[in-house]
Design a protein around this motif. Structure first.
Motif, PDB file in Angstrom:
ATOM      1  N   ILE A  23      30.021  40.770  45.992  1.00  0.00           N
ATOM      2  CA  ILE A  23      30.580  42.111  45.862  1.00  0.00           C
ATOM      3  C   ILE A  23      31.661  42.147  44.788  1.00  0.00           C
ATOM      4  CG2 ILE A  23      32.308  41.823  47.699  1.00  0.00           C
ATOM      5  CD1 ILE A  23      30.340  45.013  46.664  1.00  0.00           C
ATOM      6  N   ASN A  24      32.398  41.042  44.588  1.00  0.00           N
ATOM      7  CA  ASN A  24      33.400  41.027  43.531  1.00  0.00           C
ATOM      8  C   ASN A  24      32.757  40.985  42.154  1.00  0.00           C
ATOM      9  OD1 ASN A  24      36.341  40.970  44.455  1.00  0.00           O
ATOM     10  ND2 ASN A  24      35.391  39.551  45.885  1.00  0.00           N
ATOM     11  N   ALA A  25      31.675  40.224  42.002  1.00  0.00           N
ATOM     12  CA  ALA A  25      30.958  40.223  40.725  1.00  0.00           C
ATOM     13  C   ALA A  25      30.376  41.601  40.443  1.00  0.00           C
ATOM     14  CB  ALA A  25      29.843  39.176  40.752  1.00  0.00           C
ATOM     15  N   ALA A  26      29.804  42.232  41.475  1.00  0.00           N
ATOM     16  CA  ALA A  26      29.241  43.568  41.299  1.00  0.00           C
ATOM     17  C   ALA A  26      30.319  44.579  40.936  1.00  0.00           C
ATOM     18  CB  ALA A  26      28.521  44.007  42.583  1.00  0.00           C
ATOM     19  N   LEU A  41      33.264  44.045  39.354  1.00  0.00           N
ATOM     20  CA  LEU A  41      33.712  43.833  37.983  1.00  0.00           C
ATOM     21  C   LEU A  41      32.715  44.426  36.988  1.00  0.00           C
ATOM     22  CD1 LEU A  41      35.350  40.683  36.505  1.00  0.00           C
ATOM     23  CD2 LEU A  41      33.418  41.692  35.326  1.00  0.00           C
ATOM     24  N   LEU A  42      31.414  44.146  37.197  1.00  0.00           N
ATOM     25  CA  LEU A  42      30.392  44.630  36.272  1.00  0.00           C
ATOM     26  C   LEU A  42      30.218  46.143  36.360  1.00  0.00           C
ATOM     27  CD1 LEU A  42      27.789  41.780  36.853  1.00  0.00           C
ATOM     28  CD2 LEU A  42      29.144  42.161  34.776  1.00  0.00           C
ATOM     29  N   ASN A  47      40.582  44.650  43.597  1.00  0.00           N
ATOM     30  CA  ASN A  47      41.162  45.672  42.720  1.00  0.00           C
ATOM     31  C   ASN A  47      41.519  45.099  41.354  1.00  0.00           C
ATOM     32  OD1 ASN A  47      41.685  48.485  43.989  1.00  0.00           O
ATOM     33  ND2 ASN A  47      42.137  47.061  45.656  1.00  0.00           N
ATOM     34  N   ALA A  48      42.024  43.860  41.319  1.00  0.00           N
ATOM     35  CA  ALA A  48      42.352  43.243  40.037  1.00  0.00           C
ATOM     36  C   ALA A  48      41.101  43.046  39.190  1.00  0.00           C
ATOM     37  CB  ALA A  48      43.048  41.897  40.265  1.00  0.00           C
ATOM     38  N   LEU A  49      40.019  42.589  39.818  1.00  0.00           N
ATOM     39  CA  LEU A  49      38.772  42.385  39.079  1.00  0.00           C
ATOM     40  C   LEU A  49      38.215  43.714  38.572  1.00  0.00           C
ATOM     41  CD1 LEU A  49      37.078  39.646  41.290  1.00  0.00           C
ATOM     42  CD2 LEU A  49      37.849  39.400  38.925  1.00  0.00           C
ATOM     43  N   ARG A  50      38.345  44.766  39.356  1.00  0.00           N
ATOM     44  CA  ARG A  50      37.869  46.073  38.907  1.00  0.00           C
ATOM     45  C   ARG A  50      38.671  46.565  37.702  1.00  0.00           C
ATOM     46  NH1 ARG A  50      36.789  49.937  44.071  1.00  0.00           N
ATOM     47  NH2 ARG A  50      38.985  50.380  43.680  1.00  0.00           N
ATOM     48  N   GLU A  51      39.993  46.373  37.735  1.00  0.00           N
ATOM     49  CA  GLU A  51      40.807  46.797  36.606  1.00  0.00           C
ATOM     50  C   GLU A  51      40.489  45.990  35.351  1.00  0.00           C
ATOM     51  OE1 GLU A  51      43.063  49.353  36.206  1.00  0.00           O
ATOM     52  OE2 GLU A  51      42.151  49.974  38.081  1.00  0.00           O
ATOM     53  N   VAL A  52      40.315  44.676  35.518  1.00  0.00           N
ATOM     54  CA  VAL A  52      39.930  43.851  34.374  1.00  0.00           C
ATOM     55  C   VAL A  52      38.557  44.292  33.861  1.00  0.00           C
ATOM     56  CG1 VAL A  52      39.295  41.511  33.653  1.00  0.00           C
ATOM     57  CG2 VAL A  52      41.343  41.877  35.041  1.00  0.00           C
ATOM     58  N   GLY A  53      37.648  44.612  34.772  1.00  0.00           N
ATOM     59  CA  GLY A  53      36.335  45.113  34.360  1.00  0.00           C
ATOM     60  C   GLY A  53      36.433  46.400  33.573  1.00  0.00           C
ATOM     61  N   GLY A  54      37.322  47.311  34.002  1.00  0.00           N
ATOM     62  CA  GLY A  54      37.504  48.556  33.266  1.00  0.00           C
ATOM     63  C   GLY A  54      38.049  48.328  31.869  1.00  0.00           C
TER      64      GLY A  54
END
Length: 481
Positions: A269-272, A274-275, A399-406
Motif C-alpha cells: 500500500i505504501n508503494a501504491a 507513492l506511485l 503521508n511522507a511517501l505520498r508527499e515525496v511522490g507528489g
C-alpha cells in the motif's frame, strides 16, 4: 443505549474535526499555484522566489511528517494535533499579511511545519474514535475530503484570487483553525503510541534525507538536474536515507521499524500510494495549466470543468469505504488505480490545442471514479497493516511517501513536458502534455500492480491490535485523557 450514542457522537465529532484539519493541510499543497501572477504583482520577486512560495510548504511538510507522528505518539496525539493546528493557523495569518515575498516564503515554511505535525495525527485519532466495523466508511469520508483538497487546490486558489484577493487563500484557514482548536480539545479523546523515547538519530537521518531528496526534486526542473545544489541534495539525501534504513534495522526503539516492511500489506500500500501521488499530482499540475493557458478558461472556469475528476471523491469515496468493509480493500484500491490509469491514458489520446470539453469529459469522470476508489480503502489498508500502537508511525510514513511522490510527480512530468514541448504555443504545450500524461498513466498502472501484491486476507480483516512473532508485544496504552 446512551453509551452507544455517546460512542457514536464521539466518532462523528472525530470524523468532522480530523477531516477538516486534513483538508486544510492538503489544500495548501497546490492552492498557491494559480495565484502566483497576482502575488508577483503585489509583492514582486523573481520566478525563483515565486516557485519557493509553493516549494517551501512542500519541503517542510514532507520532511517533518514522520517526526510529527513520533511526537504525537510520545506526548499525546490530541495535544500535538492542537499544537500543529495552532502553528498552521498562525502561519496562515502571517502569510496573508506578508509585506514581501521573503516573509511570505518564511510563513509558508512554518505552515508546512504545522501541517506536518497535525496531518498524520488526524488518521490515528480517527482510528481511535471509530469502531473497527465502521472504519471503512469513516476512512472513505476522510479520504474523500483530503482528495478533494489536493485536487481542488488550484480551483479554490484561482477563484479566491480572481474574485477577492490572493490573501484570502491564507485567510480561509484562520476561521477554520480557530473553530477547530476548542473542538479538538473538548471532543477528541487523547491517545498515545508505544511511549518509547524519541528516536533522535533516526529523526535526524530521516529528516535530513527527505530534505535533500525533496529539495532536489523541487528545484530540479527550475535549476536543472545537473545544478550543484540539486545533485548534492539528491545524492546526500539518498545517502542519509540509506543510513536511516540501516540504523532503523538495528535500533532498539526506531522511529520507523524496518520490520514493518516485511509485511506485504504495508509495503504494497505504501508503494501504491507513492506511485499514485506521483501520477496524480503531475497530471493535475499540467492539466490545470492546459485548460487555462491553451483552452483559454479562467481559473474558476478551469476548476469547474475539472470537477468531474476532482469532485468525484465526495460522491464515490464513502461508497468505496463501505465496499472495502465488505469485500476487502485490495480489490477496491486496485480497481481505482487501474481506472485512473485508463482515464489519464484516454486524456493523453484526446488533448489537442482546441479540444472540446465534451471529448475530455469521459477521461475526467473515469479518473475521478478511480481516485475516489483509491482514497478510502488505502487509509484502511495502511492502518490495518500494523499493530495499534504503531499506527502513528505508519500514518506518518505513508503521508511522507505520498508527499515525496507528489513532489517527484511534478518534477518528472514537468521535465518530460519541457523536453517534448513548451509554453510557446498551444500546440507546443500539447506536444509536451501528451507524453507527460502517458507517463502519469503508466505510473498509476504500476501503483495498481503494487496494490495487487497486498495479501487478500490482510485487506478483508478489520483493523485491530495485532501481534506478530517477530515483533515485541505492544506496551500498555495510557488511558485516554
Amino acid at each position: 443505549m446512551s453509551q452507544q450514542n455517546a460512542r457514536r457522537g464521539e466518532a462523528v465529532w472525530a470524523l468532522a474535526i480530523t477531516s477538516v484539519a486534513g483538508f486544510m493541510a492538503s489544500l495548501d499543497n497546490l492552492v498557491v499555484t494559480t495565484a502566483l501572477p497576482s502575488i508577483r504583482e503585489d509583492l514582486g520577486g523573481a520566478l525563483h522566489d515565486l516557485e519557493w512560495t509553493v516549494s517551501a510548504y512542500t519541503l517542510t511538510f514532507a520532511v517533518l511528517l514522520m517526526f510529527g507522528a513520533a511526537l504525537g505518539d510520545r506526548f499525546g496525539r490530541r495535544r500535538l494535533l492542537i499544537v500543529g493546528l495552532t502553528i498552521f493557523t498562525g502561519a496562515s495569518a502571517a502569510a496573508a499579511v506578508a509585506p514581501g515575498i521573503d516573509s511570505l516564503i518564511a510563513a509558508r515554511a512554518v505552515q508546512g511545519v504545522g501541517a506536518a505535525i497535525m496531518m498524520p495525527l488526524t488518521l490515528t485519532l480517527l482510528t481511535a474514535a471509530v469502531p473497527a466495523a465502521k472504519r471503512g466508511m469513516a476512512y472513505g469520508i476522510w479520504g474523500a475530503v483530503n482528495g478533494l483538497a489536493v485536487a481542488s487546490g488550484p480551483l479554490i486558489g484561482g477563484s479566491l484570487t480572481e474574485h477577492i484577493s490572493w490573501q484570502w487563500i491564507f485567510w480561509l484557514n484562520v476561521p477554520l483553525g480557530l473553530a477547530l482548536l476548542p473542538l479538538a480539545r473538548l471532543r477528541l479523546a487523547e491517545s498515545h503510541g508505544t511511549g518509547s523515547p524519541l528516536d533522535v538519530p533516526g529523526t535526524l537521518l530521516a529528516s535530513g534525507g527527505l530534505f535533500g531528496i525533496v529539495y532536489g526534486l523541487v528545484r530540479g526542473p527550475a535549476d536543472g538536474w545537473t545544478a550543484p545544489l540539486v545533485l548534492t541534495g539528491l545524492f546526500a539525501g539518498s545517502a542519509l536515507l540509506v543510513g536511516f534504513i540501516l540504523y532503523s534495522a538495528r535500533a532498539k526503539n526506531p522511529m520507523l521499524p524496518m520490520r514493518l516492511f516485511r509485511s506485504r500489506a504495508f509495503s504494497g500500500i505504501n508503494a501504491a500510494s507513492l506511485l499514485m501521488f506521483l501520477g496524480m499530482f503531475g497530471s493535475i499540475f499540467l492539466l490545470s495549466q492546459y485548460m487555462q493557458g491553451v483552452l483559454g478558461y479562467s481559473p474558476t472556469e478551469a476548476g469547474l470543468r475539472m470537477l468531474p475528476w476532482t469532485g468525484m471523491p465526495m460522491l464515490v469515496a464513502p461508497i468505496a469505504g463501505i465496499l472495502s468493509d465488505r469485500i476487502g480493500g485490495r480489490p477496491v484500491v486496485a480497481t481505482g488505480l487501474f481506472l485512473q490509469a485508463i482515464g489519464l491514458g484516454y486524456l493523453a489520446s484526446v488533448v489537442t490545442a482546441d479540444a472540446s470539453y465534451s471529448i475530455q469529459l469521459p477521461g475526467l469522470i473515469i479518473s475521478g471514479i478511480g481516485m475516489a476508489l483509491y482514497f478510502a480503502p488505502a487509509a484502511n489498508l495502511v492502518m490495518s497493516s500494523v499493530r495499534h500502537s504503531e499506527q502513528g508511525m505508519a500514518s506518518g510514513a505513508n503521508n511522507a511517501l505520498r508527499e515525496v511522490g507528489g513532489a517527484l510527480g511534478i518534477a518528472i512530468m514537468a521535465s518530460i513536458f519541457s523536453a517534448q514541448g513548451g509554453y510557446e504555443t498551444g500546440q507546443t504545450f500539447v506536444d509536451g502534455l501528451r507524453p507527460a500524461l502517458v507517463t502519469g498513466s503508466a505510473v498509476v498502472a504500476l501503483a495498481g500492480i503494487a496494490a495487487l501484491l497486498i495479501p487478500a486476507r490482510c485487506s478483508t480483516q478489520p483493523q485491530r491490535p495485532t501481534q506478530t512473532e517477530d515483533a515485541p508485544k505492544p506496551a500498555l496504552e495510557p488511558a485516554a485523557g
